[in-house]
Design a protein around this motif. Structure first.
Motif, mmCIF file in Angstrom:
data_model
loop_
_atom_site.group_PDB
_atom_site.id
_atom_site.type_symbol
_atom_site.label_atom_id
_atom_site.label_comp_id
_atom_site.label_asym_id
_atom_site.label_seq_id
_atom_site.Cartn_x
_atom_site.Cartn_y
_atom_site.Cartn_z
ATOM 1 N N ALA A 1 -10.653 -31.795 3.600
ATOM 2 C CA ALA A 1 -10.212 -33.189 4.077
ATOM 3 C C ALA A 1 -10.590 -33.175 5.767
ATOM 4 C CB ALA A 1 -8.864 -33.447 4.153
ATOM 5 N N VAL A 2 -11.904 -33.049 5.713
ATOM 6 C CA VAL A 2 -12.630 -33.143 7.215
ATOM 7 C C VAL A 2 -13.294 -34.213 7.376
ATOM 8 C CG1 VAL A 2 -14.105 -31.848 8.764
ATOM 9 C CG2 VAL A 2 -12.416 -30.635 7.343
ATOM 10 N N LEU A 3 -13.313 -34.835 8.448
ATOM 11 C CA LEU A 3 -14.187 -36.233 8.420
ATOM 12 C C LEU A 3 -14.968 -36.270 9.844
ATOM 13 C CD1 LEU A 3 -11.302 -37.259 7.024
ATOM 14 C CD2 LEU A 3 -12.602 -39.390 7.054
ATOM 15 N N ALA A 4 -15.894 -37.072 9.899
ATOM 16 C CA ALA A 4 -16.813 -37.144 11.218
ATOM 17 C C ALA A 4 -17.421 -38.427 11.079
ATOM 18 C CB ALA A 4 -17.869 -35.946 11.307
ATOM 19 N N LEU A 5 -17.832 -38.946 12.544
ATOM 20 C CA LEU A 5 -18.580 -40.178 12.588
ATOM 21 C C LEU A 5 -19.859 -39.952 12.926
ATOM 22 C CD1 LEU A 5 -15.590 -42.340 14.627
ATOM 23 C CD2 LEU A 5 -16.073 -42.091 12.155
ATOM 24 N N ALA A 6 -20.733 -40.551 12.340
ATOM 25 C CA ALA A 6 -22.228 -40.261 12.555
ATOM 26 C C ALA A 6 -22.985 -41.532 12.545
ATOM 27 C CB ALA A 6 -22.690 -39.197 11.636
ATOM 28 N N GLY B 1 -31.253 -32.729 6.807
ATOM 29 C CA GLY B 1 -31.272 -32.645 8.175
ATOM 30 C C GLY B 1 -29.805 -32.779 8.929
ATOM 31 N N PRO B 2 -29.826 -32.186 9.980
ATOM 32 C CA PRO B 2 -28.302 -32.445 10.599
ATOM 33 C C PRO B 2 -27.860 -33.839 10.958
ATOM 34 C CG PRO B 2 -29.758 -31.151 12.066
ATOM 35 C CD PRO B 2 -30.817 -31.607 10.896
ATOM 36 N N LEU B 3 -26.684 -34.256 11.066
ATOM 37 C CA LEU B 3 -26.201 -35.502 11.505
ATOM 38 C C LEU B 3 -26.019 -35.637 12.937
ATOM 39 C CD1 LEU B 3 -23.131 -35.950 8.983
ATOM 40 C CD2 LEU B 3 -25.533 -36.922 8.788
ATOM 41 N N THR B 4 -26.353 -36.958 13.201
ATOM 42 C CA THR B 4 -25.946 -36.997 15.004
ATOM 43 C C THR B 4 -24.687 -37.672 14.870
ATOM 44 O OG1 THR B 4 -28.335 -37.447 15.113
ATOM 45 C CG2 THR B 4 -26.872 -38.381 16.862
ATOM 46 N N PHE B 5 -23.789 -37.101 15.478
ATOM 47 C CA PHE B 5 -22.312 -37.236 15.455
ATOM 48 C C PHE B 5 -22.024 -38.320 16.759
ATOM 49 C CE2 PHE B 5 -22.617 -33.215 13.492
ATOM 50 C CZ PHE B 5 -22.014 -33.563 12.199
ATOM 51 N N VAL B 6 -21.286 -39.379 16.563
ATOM 52 C CA VAL B 6 -20.881 -40.264 17.472
ATOM 53 C C VAL B 6 -19.400 -40.551 17.798
ATOM 54 C CG1 VAL B 6 -22.985 -41.677 16.905
ATOM 55 C CG2 VAL B 6 -20.915 -42.269 15.992
ATOM 56 N N ASP B 7 -19.338 -41.034 19.160
ATOM 57 C CA ASP B 7 -17.916 -41.116 19.433
ATOM 58 C C ASP B 7 -17.448 -42.583 19.150
ATOM 59 O OD1 ASP B 7 -15.484 -40.041 20.568
ATOM 60 O OD2 ASP B 7 -16.040 -40.679 22.581
ATOM 61 N N ALA B 8 -16.265 -42.721 18.695
ATOM 62 C CA ALA B 8 -15.570 -44.145 18.549
ATOM 63 C C ALA B 8 -14.117 -43.689 18.463
ATOM 64 C CB ALA B 8 -16.023 -44.838 17.216
ATOM 65 N N PRO B 9 -13.414 -43.535 19.468
ATOM 66 C CA PRO B 9 -12.093 -43.360 19.512
ATOM 67 C C PRO B 9 -10.950 -43.920 18.918
ATOM 68 C CG PRO B 9 -12.941 -43.070 21.769
ATOM 69 C CD PRO B 9 -13.988 -43.778 20.826
ATOM 70 N N GLU B 10 -11.278 -45.389 18.900
ATOM 71 C CA GLU B 10 -10.379 -46.377 18.151
ATOM 72 C C GLU B 10 -10.397 -46.121 16.610
ATOM 73 O OE1 GLU B 10 -9.252 -50.800 17.444
ATOM 74 O OE2 GLU B 10 -11.147 -50.427 18.524
ATOM 75 N N LEU B 11 -11.738 -45.843 16.205
ATOM 76 C CA LEU B 11 -11.870 -45.447 14.712
ATOM 77 C C LEU B 11 -11.231 -44.225 14.163
ATOM 78 C CD1 LEU B 11 -12.939 -46.469 12.002
ATOM 79 C CD2 LEU B 11 -15.372 -45.706 12.701
ATOM 80 N N VAL B 12 -11.430 -43.298 15.103
ATOM 81 C CA VAL B 12 -10.824 -41.856 14.978
ATOM 82 C C VAL B 12 -9.674 -41.914 14.758
ATOM 83 C CG1 VAL B 12 -10.590 -39.536 16.024
ATOM 84 C CG2 VAL B 12 -12.842 -40.338 15.949
ATOM 85 N N ALA B 13 -8.658 -42.817 15.796
ATOM 86 C CA ALA B 13 -7.316 -42.711 15.665
ATOM 87 C C ALA B 13 -6.940 -43.642 14.394
ATOM 88 C CB ALA B 13 -6.947 -43.515 16.837
ATOM 89 N N VAL B 14 -7.322 -44.683 14.033
ATOM 90 C CA VAL B 14 -7.267 -45.322 12.841
ATOM 91 C C VAL B 14 -7.519 -44.436 11.587
ATOM 92 C CG1 VAL B 14 -7.868 -47.377 11.386
ATOM 93 C CG2 VAL B 14 -7.541 -47.771 13.617
ATOM 94 N N LEU B 15 -8.392 -43.769 11.534
ATOM 95 C CA LEU B 15 -8.711 -42.858 10.304
ATOM 96 C C LEU B 15 -7.565 -41.805 10.194
ATOM 97 C CD1 LEU B 15 -12.592 -42.338 10.498
ATOM 98 C CD2 LEU B 15 -11.216 -43.384 8.370
ATOM 99 N N ALA B 16 -7.267 -41.363 11.344
ATOM 100 C CA ALA B 16 -6.247 -40.121 11.369
ATOM 101 C C ALA B 16 -4.785 -40.756 10.777
ATOM 102 C CB ALA B 16 -6.138 -39.669 12.809
#
Length: 139
Positions: free
Chosen positions: A56-61, A76-91
């Protein structure tokens, strides 16, 4: 194991709560990649929510381009991005899941912290970051 239905529902609800729209799901049903993706479009950008198949590990990319004309899929590797509001909602929507941030994902990989990753894969693929170890196209 990740429940696809719960992941899809969370993506739709997260999009609704953050003003986006789900435009695509990429379900990993072959050997690679080891993660599913839900793509959410916003006015200024599109974000891929990546969810590992085996935990149950998630990331935004950044969404990857798929070129099926030349027979080349994603890799190839993902390019991870920051979206704090989306992270909070997913959590909130996926209790028990872990939504990792770009600094965590771009940081060093410590195999002892992630014992579910095969030691043979670590030796062969030599991931340089946590993100490469968790979200990959290894066969």
């Amino acid at each position: 194991m990740t429940d696809i239905r719960s992941f899809r529902n969370a993506c739709y609800e997260a999009a609704r709560r953050t003003g986006g729209k789900v435009i695509e799901f990429r379900v990993a049903d072959d050997v690679t990649p080891n993660f599913h993706q839900g793509l959410i479009a916003y006015r200024e950008r599109t974000v891929a929510i990546a969810c590992t198949r085996d935990s149950a590990v998630l990331a935004l990319a950044e969404p990857r381009t798929i070129d099926f004309v030349d027979g080349v899929g994603e890799s190839g590797p993902l390019t991870f991005v920051d979206a704090p509001e989306l992270v909070a909602v997913l959590a909130a929507l996926l209790p028990g899941s872990q939504v990792l941030t770009p600094p965590e994902l771009n940081g060093p990989f410590d195999a002892a912290t992630w014992p579910h990753i095969s030691p043979d894969d670590i030796t062969y693929w030599r991931p340089g970051t946590l993100g490469e170890a968790l979200f990959h196209y290894w066969d």
